[in-house]
Design a protein around this motif. Structure first.
Motif, PDB file in Angstrom:
ATOM      1  N   ASP A 122       0.621  -0.997  -0.484  1.00  0.00           N
ATOM      2  CA  ASP A 122      -0.393   0.017   0.108  1.00  0.00           C
ATOM      3  C   ASP A 122       1.096   1.181  -0.024  1.00  0.00           C
ATOM      4  OD1 ASP A 122      -1.543   2.235   2.195  1.00  0.00           O
ATOM      5  OD2 ASP A 122      -2.779   1.147   0.790  1.00  0.00           O
ATOM      6  N   LEU A 123       0.430   2.385  -1.009  1.00  0.00           N
ATOM      7  CA  LEU A 123       1.907   3.273  -0.683  1.00  0.00           C
ATOM      8  C   LEU A 123       1.294   3.977   0.787  1.00  0.00           C
ATOM      9  CD1 LEU A 123       0.562   6.160  -3.470  1.00  0.00           C
ATOM     10  CD2 LEU A 123       0.892   6.853  -1.054  1.00  0.00           C
ATOM     11  N   VAL A 141      -2.933   8.581  -9.891  1.00  0.00           N
ATOM     12  CA  VAL A 141      -3.033   7.642  -8.861  1.00  0.00           C
ATOM     13  C   VAL A 141      -2.819   8.276  -7.920  1.00  0.00           C
ATOM     14  CG1 VAL A 141      -1.014   6.570  -7.295  1.00  0.00           C
ATOM     15  CG2 VAL A 141      -0.730   6.010  -9.669  1.00  0.00           C
ATOM     16  N   TRP A 142      -2.380   9.408  -7.368  1.00  0.00           N
ATOM     17  CA  TRP A 142      -2.794  10.612  -6.221  1.00  0.00           C
ATOM     18  C   TRP A 142      -4.092  10.815  -5.808  1.00  0.00           C
ATOM     19  CZ3 TRP A 142       1.059   9.958  -4.190  1.00  0.00           C
ATOM     20  CH2 TRP A 142       1.806  10.145  -3.229  1.00  0.00           C
ATOM     21  N   GLU A 150      -5.249  10.548   4.803  1.00  0.00           N
ATOM     22  CA  GLU A 150      -4.632  10.010   3.511  1.00  0.00           C
ATOM     23  C   GLU A 150      -3.107  10.455   2.880  1.00  0.00           C
ATOM     24  OE1 GLU A 150      -7.753   8.065   0.757  1.00  0.00           O
ATOM     25  OE2 GLU A 150      -8.348   6.700   2.471  1.00  0.00           O
ATOM     26  N   ILE A 151      -3.819  11.416   1.980  1.00  0.00           N
ATOM     27  CA  ILE A 151      -2.957  12.622   1.416  1.00  0.00           C
ATOM     28  C   ILE A 151      -1.907  12.989   1.986  1.00  0.00           C
ATOM     29  CG2 ILE A 151      -2.958  14.670  -0.245  1.00  0.00           C
ATOM     30  CD1 ILE A 151      -6.008  14.601  -0.168  1.00  0.00           C
ATOM     31  N   GLU A 152      -2.003  13.332   3.209  1.00  0.00           N
ATOM     32  CA  GLU A 152      -0.514  13.552   4.019  1.00  0.00           C
ATOM     33  C   GLU A 152       0.046  11.992   3.702  1.00  0.00           C
ATOM     34  OE1 GLU A 152      -2.530  14.487   7.489  1.00  0.00           O
ATOM     35  OE2 GLU A 152      -2.546  17.064   6.838  1.00  0.00           O
ATOM     36  N   GLN A 239     -12.869   9.247  -7.596  1.00  0.00           N
ATOM     37  CA  GLN A 239     -11.124   9.549  -7.841  1.00  0.00           C
ATOM     38  C   GLN A 239     -11.030  10.898  -7.119  1.00  0.00           C
ATOM     39  OE1 GLN A 239     -11.507   9.450 -12.332  1.00  0.00           O
ATOM     40  NE2 GLN A 239      -9.517   8.866 -12.761  1.00  0.00           N
ATOM     41  N   ARG A 240     -10.448  11.105  -6.238  1.00  0.00           N
ATOM     42  CA  ARG A 240     -10.412  12.977  -5.770  1.00  0.00           C
ATOM     43  C   ARG A 240     -10.556  13.848  -6.799  1.00  0.00           C
ATOM     44  NH1 ARG A 240      -9.436  17.235  -3.243  1.00  0.00           N
ATOM     45  NH2 ARG A 240      -8.897  16.995  -0.686  1.00  0.00           N
TER      46      ARG A 240
END
Length: 288
Positions: A122-123, A141-142, A150-152, A239-240
């Motif tokens: 997992d990323l 991917v982002w 999750e972004i942090e 998708q964010r």
């Protein structure tokens, strides 16, 4: 790379998906993984996507390697980098994608295979004991990092693996306000799509729904069997959406300095006709 995964190279849109969102509100894990459950189909859908491959291969050559790719998918970008003589570590959470990547890798020359290392992880949890001059997250991917936390965590993974003076490069779609306002009950037809599963040509449609609070778009991809309804299926994709000024702020507050932020992969400014935002950043030096 994944569309993350992002926009499928299928008839009909910048995104990918099918089945009325109003009736099938499946998000979270399902919407982030379902599109990546069939490596053979993924390869078929994106086999013509090459413009980003050239971009990331050029960056890899400039870095001298090795390169860390987050969301390696079936190896579309990583293998091109390896063919250019650069070692690459590809990380992917989805087993079907990695299995397809391994199959493709075995068909490549030994010299190329020796430059590729594939890992399942997992990323957000990845912590290798290595630093890289270039970390990449191609093809949206982002957009599979949905919350601030999750972004942090994603940016923390990049910081952990980036060598001093190294670069982080990634791309995401440019949000289109007109598209995000689409009627979620409306079917967007995309013609016929051949599927590796038996070679059947499915009638393909998409449905879109956008949550302005979470900034998450859900795309439902409908594959309708021409004869056997019981073999029709639906694949969700979530998708964010990231707006340009928002991305600049997120990078800054997560310890990065933005080197470039351009439209698509030709270095041109972002306009209302831009499909992808392409970003290159470096670790920001601490204030004295």
């Amino acid at each position: 790379a994944r569309t993350g995964p992002g926009a499928a190279a299928l008839p009909g849109s910048r995104g990918a998906a099918g089945g009325p969102v109003a009736k099938r509100k499946r998000r979270g894990v399902t919407g982030s993984e379902a599109h990546y459950g069939d490596g053979a189909y993924y390869d078929q859908a994106y086999r013509r996507r090459r413009h980003d491959v050239r971009f990331y291969t050029r960056l890899a050559a400039e870095s001298g390697g090795p390169v860390l790719e987050l969301g390696v998918g079936t190896g579309r970008v990583a293998f091109a980098i390896a063919k250019a003589g650069i070692a690459v570590v590809g990380v992917e959470p989805m087993s079907p994608m990695l299995e397809q990547a391994q199959q493709r890798l075995q068909r490549l020359p030994r010299a190329v295979r020796d430059r590729v290392e594939l890992r399942q992880s997992d990323l957000a949890r990845l912590r290798l004991r290595r630093k890289f001059p270039l970390v990449i997250a191609p093809f949206n991917v982002w957009m599979h990092l949905y919350t601030r936390k999750e972004i942090e965590r994603g940016f923390a993974t990049v910081r952990h693996h980036l060598r001093a003076g190294g670069r982080f490069a990634f791309d995401v779609l440019l949000p289109d306000p007109v598209s995000l306002a689409r009627d979620s009950s409306k079917r967007y037809r995309g013609g016929e799509v051949p599927h590796p599963r038996g070679g059947v040509r499915y009638r393909y449609s998409e449905y879109f729904s956008y949550d302005p609070v979470t900034q998450i778009e859900t795309i439902m991809m409908d594959f309708e069997h021409p004869e056997k309804k019981e073999q029709s299926f639906c694949t969700p994709l979530t998708q964010r959406q990231f707006f340009p000024a928002e991305l600049e702020a997120l990078l800054h507050y997560n310890g990065f300095a933005l080197e470039s932020h351009t439209g698509d992969f030709d270095g041109k400014p972002i306009t209302d006709a831009t499909e992808s935002q392409v970003l290159i950043a470096r670790l920001r030096r601490a204030s004295p």
